[in-house]
Write an enzyme that holds these catalytic residues in place. Sequence first.
Site, PDB file in Angstrom:
ATOM      1  N   GLU A  38       7.451 -25.295  -8.963  1.00  0.00           N
ATOM      2  CA  GLU A  38       8.119 -24.970 -10.218  1.00  0.00           C
ATOM      3  C   GLU A  38       9.613 -25.175  -9.980  1.00  0.00           C
ATOM      4  OE1 GLU A  38       8.176 -20.893 -11.486  1.00  0.00           O
ATOM      5  OE2 GLU A  38       8.805 -21.423 -13.517  1.00  0.00           O
ATOM      6  N   ARG A 262      -0.022 -18.239   2.772  1.00  0.00           N
ATOM      7  CA  ARG A 262       1.342 -18.731   2.811  1.00  0.00           C
ATOM      8  C   ARG A 262       1.986 -18.369   4.135  1.00  0.00           C
ATOM      9  NH1 ARG A 262       3.141 -15.849  -1.708  1.00  0.00           N
ATOM     10  NH2 ARG A 262       4.443 -17.663  -2.065  1.00  0.00           N
ATOM     11  N   LYS A 272      11.305 -17.027  -3.723  1.00  0.00           N
ATOM     12  CA  LYS A 272      12.412 -17.637  -4.461  1.00  0.00           C
ATOM     13  C   LYS A 272      13.222 -16.573  -5.186  1.00  0.00           C
ATOM     14  CE  LYS A 272       9.962 -21.311  -6.159  1.00  0.00           C
ATOM     15  NZ  LYS A 272       9.720 -22.460  -7.050  1.00  0.00           N
TER      16      LYS A 272
END
Length: 558
Positions: A38, A262, A272
């Site tokens: 994104e 992850r 983020k």
Amino acid sequence: MAEVKKEEEKSLNFLEEIVEQDLQSGKYESIRTRFPPEPNGYLHIGHSKSICLNFGLALKYGGKTNLRFDDTNPTTEETEYVDSIKDDIRWLGFEWANELYASDYFENLYEFAVKLIKKGLAYVDDSNSEEIAKQKGTPTEAGIRNKFAERTVEENLQLFSEMREGKFKDGEKVLRAKIDMTSPNMHMRDPIIYRIKHAHHHRTGDKWCIYPMYDFAHGQSDSIENITHSICTLEFIPHRPLYDWFINELEIFPSRQYEFARLNLNYTVMSKRKLLQLVNEKFVTSWDDPRMPTISGYRRRGYTPESIKNFADKIGVQKRENLIDLSLLEFCIREHLNKIAMRKMVVFDPLKVVITNYTDDHELVKSEDNPEDDNTSHREIPFSAELYIEKEDFMENPPKKFFRLAPGQKVRLKSAYIIQCNEVVKDEAGNITEVRCTYIPESKSGADTSGLKVQGTLQWVSIKHAITAEICLYDRLFRVEDPSNEEGDFKNYINPDSLQVIKSAFCEPSLKNAKFDQRYQFMRKGYFCLDKTSSEEKIVFNRTVTLKDTWAKEQKKV
RNA sequence: UGCCCGAUAGUAUAAUGGUAGUACGACAGAUUUUGGUUCUGUUUGUCGAGGUUCGAAUCCUCGUCGGGCAACCA
């Protein structure tokens, strides 16, 4: 033969196994993956794991990888991020087959929604977000369906069309899939698939005022692109039934989703949202601040793509939560830099050494640029009677096993001579201002006939030939292993000493010609590279990583 | 209290019913004109209890622990 065997021994990760099975069974002739960021922030080292996985899988099995921006939320997404993401992927050395955007499919997605409505599987809901949340129930209590779910197909078609036309304000209506309000999986309780947002989109501009939600965009985009293996992180596991439900009801290409854990790195944060806070609240200077775990941060700090890819390979792929030791990343970058870095001599905190029996003005001594390289080049370094060494390389009253300079003790000056300290000069306050030494003329490097053996070798610079540079020393950004798991705000655990600036270090003159793409090892100090702000007027180096320092470790024990 | 993931040395990751291995770290030593590099060695592990089996890290059952799920975020 031996090579083949080695290849066999290297075991596959679980995703490679799935791919090999799918290929062998003939389910697919070739695979297609995608990396779907994104564009609402910069990529971090965790993304590099995903990038290496997605591109790596396709590379290994002869498939292709699309770069697809998941840009369905116009309020957080920007072109700046798109550019930085492309830049970072290229820097890592991967090429995408197609540059695509979920927003490319807005028209398709709209048609998909219409199809769902026509099948009686989607409805327009006038409830506000609080009402919808309330009706959704809780994980242990079923939700209840409201009266809007009873709207007719015609009514829904009409309203959805009006939503697109902009007849309603933000939040006034949503389109929901009609699935099961009693499902134990919260994502199946009539999820919202379209919402109204009168916002400017970085690509489609003001063309749309309704935008699909992630769950109604991602899987369908995968399907449109014939993605065979859609790899994502663990938190999307509960979304998979929904992913499959849409594909099934829409009767489109059956992409399949697979999840992996992850990457988490200790002494840092990997989200983020948190990284954005560090930037916005000025704990760091920018997204590419060398202390940031962003790809651009590591790049600016001097990490190489090879080292990051090697790291991604070494950490492996699994479904269990993990917290990787920073030491593994540091091992990877040292391993690479040791092979490619030019050796240089730099003194951070100078102590003046006067060679009392050296009568020439100066001479040039030869030194190898990289001892790891059998065909190494050499450079010439000026040597003279007045030198700087590192202050910490001298002790007036040294402990045992101090292999450096001390009164009466001998050391070698790298690539030059062995010297012996005879005298310590102090100022009125008792501070050492210089040490006076004699050199042994027969001990010159490469032509040593002195027969002397010394235990220590020091880096040095000739005072009158030295050039100066600013040096930024970086340390871990957080004082604790897992800042996100500590009590209170993660920013309370920031390491106050993560950056130390040496305004004026003394460098051997060859560093005048330092290049931006060249990596350096300042001998006995660490690995360094030019910072992007460096100029002819002011040379600035970043420390990528220190050398391993067993002496420091030894001292800590005492 | 519902559903879903997961659990192998300090950290990661193999072993796919048949000798628990590898990397990083740590520790010790050798080499070294970088206390770097390189080399050698040492250390530490199958979450627990039952069961199936000649044989279980692996299969089954029940626990325990960790993580996730109730955004008009992705």
